[in-house]
Scaffold this motif. Structure first.
Motif, PDB file in Angstrom:
ATOM      1  N   VAL A   2       0.833  -1.197   0.000  1.00  0.00           N
ATOM      2  CA  VAL A   2       0.000   0.000   0.000  1.00  0.00           C
ATOM      3  C   VAL A   2       0.871   1.252   0.000  1.00  0.00           C
ATOM      4  N   ARG A   3       0.494   2.193  -0.848  1.00  0.00           N
ATOM      5  CA  ARG A   3       1.202   3.478  -0.915  1.00  0.00           C
ATOM      6  C   ARG A   3       0.200   4.603  -0.896  1.00  0.00           C
ATOM      7  N   VAL A   4       0.620   5.703  -0.287  1.00  0.00           N
ATOM      8  CA  VAL A   4      -0.165   6.929  -0.284  1.00  0.00           C
ATOM      9  C   VAL A   4       0.748   8.028  -0.807  1.00  0.00           C
ATOM     10  N   VAL A   5       0.352   8.652  -1.898  1.00  0.00           N
ATOM     11  CA  VAL A   5       1.234   9.602  -2.565  1.00  0.00           C
ATOM     12  C   VAL A   5       0.527  10.933  -2.745  1.00  0.00           C
ATOM     13  N   GLU A   6       1.171  11.981  -2.251  1.00  0.00           N
ATOM     14  CA  GLU A   6       0.631  13.330  -2.408  1.00  0.00           C
ATOM     15  C   GLU A   6       1.285  14.038  -3.589  1.00  0.00           C
ATOM     16  N   SER A   7       0.587  15.034  -4.094  1.00  0.00           N
ATOM     17  CA  SER A   7       1.141  15.894  -5.132  1.00  0.00           C
ATOM     18  C   SER A   7       0.458  17.247  -5.049  1.00  0.00           C
ATOM     19  N   GLY A   8       1.052  18.250  -5.687  1.00  0.00           N
ATOM     20  CA  GLY A   8       0.404  19.540  -5.799  1.00  0.00           C
ATOM     21  C   GLY A   8       0.962  20.635  -4.926  1.00  0.00           C
ATOM     22  N   GLY A   9       1.941  20.322  -4.093  1.00  0.00           N
ATOM     23  CA  GLY A   9       2.520  21.375  -3.278  1.00  0.00           C
ATOM     24  C   GLY A   9       3.323  22.349  -4.125  1.00  0.00           C
ATOM     25  N   GLY A  10       3.777  23.422  -3.494  1.00  0.00           N
ATOM     26  CA  GLY A  10       4.574  24.402  -4.217  1.00  0.00           C
ATOM     27  C   GLY A  10       4.709  25.680  -3.431  1.00  0.00           C
ATOM     28  N   SER A  11       5.181  26.710  -4.119  1.00  0.00           N
ATOM     29  CA  SER A  11       5.375  28.017  -3.507  1.00  0.00           C
ATOM     30  C   SER A  11       4.448  29.026  -4.152  1.00  0.00           C
ATOM     31  N   VAL A  12       3.756  29.785  -3.325  1.00  0.00           N
ATOM     32  CA  VAL A  12       2.843  30.814  -3.819  1.00  0.00           C
ATOM     33  C   VAL A  12       2.962  32.047  -2.942  1.00  0.00           C
ATOM     34  N   GLN A  13       2.455  33.130  -3.434  1.00  0.00           N
ATOM     35  CA  GLN A  13       2.377  34.346  -2.630  1.00  0.00           C
ATOM     36  C   GLN A  13       1.091  34.336  -1.821  1.00  0.00           C
ATOM     37  N   ALA A  14       1.094  35.096  -0.766  1.00  0.00           N
ATOM     38  CA  ALA A  14      -0.102  35.216   0.062  1.00  0.00           C
ATOM     39  C   ALA A  14      -1.283  35.642  -0.802  1.00  0.00           C
ATOM     40  N   GLY A  16      -2.752  33.518  -2.767  1.00  0.00           N
ATOM     41  CA  GLY A  16      -2.810  32.577  -3.873  1.00  0.00           C
ATOM     42  C   GLY A  16      -3.518  31.284  -3.509  1.00  0.00           C
ATOM     43  N   SER A  17      -3.536  30.375  -4.479  1.00  0.00           N
ATOM     44  CA  SER A  17      -4.247  29.108  -4.302  1.00  0.00           C
ATOM     45  C   SER A  17      -3.370  27.931  -4.729  1.00  0.00           C
ATOM     46  N   LEU A  18      -3.609  26.808  -4.111  1.00  0.00           N
ATOM     47  CA  LEU A  18      -2.997  25.548  -4.495  1.00  0.00           C
ATOM     48  C   LEU A  18      -4.001  24.437  -4.284  1.00  0.00           C
ATOM     49  N   THR A  19      -3.836  23.367  -5.037  1.00  0.00           N
ATOM     50  CA  THR A  19      -4.652  22.181  -4.837  1.00  0.00           C
ATOM     51  C   THR A  19      -3.741  20.985  -4.602  1.00  0.00           C
ATOM     52  N   LEU A  20      -3.946  20.328  -3.484  1.00  0.00           N
ATOM     53  CA  LEU A  20      -3.204  19.117  -3.155  1.00  0.00           C
ATOM     54  C   LEU A  20      -4.057  17.901  -3.516  1.00  0.00           C
ATOM     55  N   SER A  21      -3.383  16.873  -3.984  1.00  0.00           N
ATOM     56  CA  SER A  21      -4.076  15.627  -4.316  1.00  0.00           C
ATOM     57  C   SER A  21      -3.359  14.454  -3.674  1.00  0.00           C
ATOM     58  N   CYS A  22      -4.119  13.438  -3.382  1.00  0.00           N
ATOM     59  CA  CYS A  22      -3.560  12.243  -2.745  1.00  0.00           C
ATOM     60  C   CYS A  22      -4.251  11.022  -3.321  1.00  0.00           C
ATOM     61  N   ILE A  23      -3.463  10.043  -3.629  1.00  0.00           N
ATOM     62  CA  ILE A  23      -4.030   8.789  -4.124  1.00  0.00           C
ATOM     63  C   ILE A  23      -3.462   7.620  -3.340  1.00  0.00           C
ATOM     64  N   VAL A  79      -8.193  11.815  -2.480  1.00  0.00           N
ATOM     65  CA  VAL A  79      -8.692  12.924  -1.683  1.00  0.00           C
ATOM     66  C   VAL A  79      -7.902  14.170  -2.074  1.00  0.00           C
ATOM     67  N   SER A  80      -8.598  15.292  -2.173  1.00  0.00           N
ATOM     68  CA  SER A  80      -7.965  16.530  -2.601  1.00  0.00           C
ATOM     69  C   SER A  80      -8.239  17.644  -1.595  1.00  0.00           C
ATOM     70  N   LEU A  81      -7.399  18.653  -1.644  1.00  0.00           N
ATOM     71  CA  LEU A  81      -7.560  19.805  -0.765  1.00  0.00           C
ATOM     72  C   LEU A  81      -7.352  21.055  -1.596  1.00  0.00           C
ATOM     73  N   GLN A  82      -8.423  21.790  -1.800  1.00  0.00           N
ATOM     74  CA  GLN A  82      -8.353  23.068  -2.499  1.00  0.00           C
ATOM     75  C   GLN A  82      -8.077  24.136  -1.455  1.00  0.00           C
ATOM     76  N   MET A  83      -6.969  24.853  -1.641  1.00  0.00           N
ATOM     77  CA  MET A  83      -6.556  25.855  -0.667  1.00  0.00           C
ATOM     78  C   MET A  83      -6.564  27.224  -1.327  1.00  0.00           C
ATOM     79  N   ASN A  84      -7.426  28.088  -0.845  1.00  0.00           N
ATOM     80  CA  ASN A  84      -7.547  29.445  -1.378  1.00  0.00           C
ATOM     81  C   ASN A  84      -7.126  30.458  -0.330  1.00  0.00           C
ATOM     82  N   ASN A  85      -6.838  31.662  -0.806  1.00  0.00           N
ATOM     83  CA  ASN A  85      -6.450  32.740   0.092  1.00  0.00           C
ATOM     84  C   ASN A  85      -5.375  32.276   1.088  1.00  0.00           C
TER      85      ASN A  85
END
Length: 121
Positions: A2-14, A16-23, A79-85
């Motif tokens: 079993v593996r759990v792998v995240e993606s979608g991180g990064g650098s943004v300015q205050a 901004g938005s990012l979306t993280l995903s996990c499978i 599972v995903s995480l939409q991160m705004n502001n």
């Protein structure tokens, strides 16, 4: 295995938005609770948002309510995480959690390797 792998991180300015995903892969098990936790340097791991099957109950940390949205696709076991502001205080390593119990880090039995989110002011 079993593996759990995240993606979608990064650098943004205050602001901004990012979306993280996990499978989850390697089995067909569907965790009743899947979610996201984070850990900043020098701080303890904390719950950010989790989502349950069977009704879709969700829990959010007070600090992210109104800015983050968790969603899961049970068919794809993701599972995903939409991160705004985003704010500088959101800077942390974000971990996908399986078999969680609300926002309590001690209950999680399976973690991903983490994805870094950095928010600059």
């Amino acid at each position: 295995h079993v593996r759990v792998v995240e993606s979608g991180g990064g650098s943004v300015q205050a602001g901004g938005s990012l979306t993280l995903s996990c499978i989850r892969s390697g089995d067909t098990y569907r965790s009743s609770c899947m979610g996201w936790f984070r850990q900043a340097p020098g701080k303890e791991r904390e719950g950010v948002a989790v989502a349950y099957t069977g009704g879709g109950k969700t829990y959010y940390a007070d600090s992210v309510k109104g800015r983050f949205t968790i969603s899961r696709d049970n068919a794809k076991n993701t599972v995903s995480l939409q991160m705004n502001n985003l704010k500088p205080e959101d800077t942390a390593m974000y971990y996908c959690a399986q078999d969680c119990d609300r926002l309590w880090p001690g209950a999680t039995t399976l973690w991903g390797q983490g994805t870094q989110v950095t928010v600059s002011s």
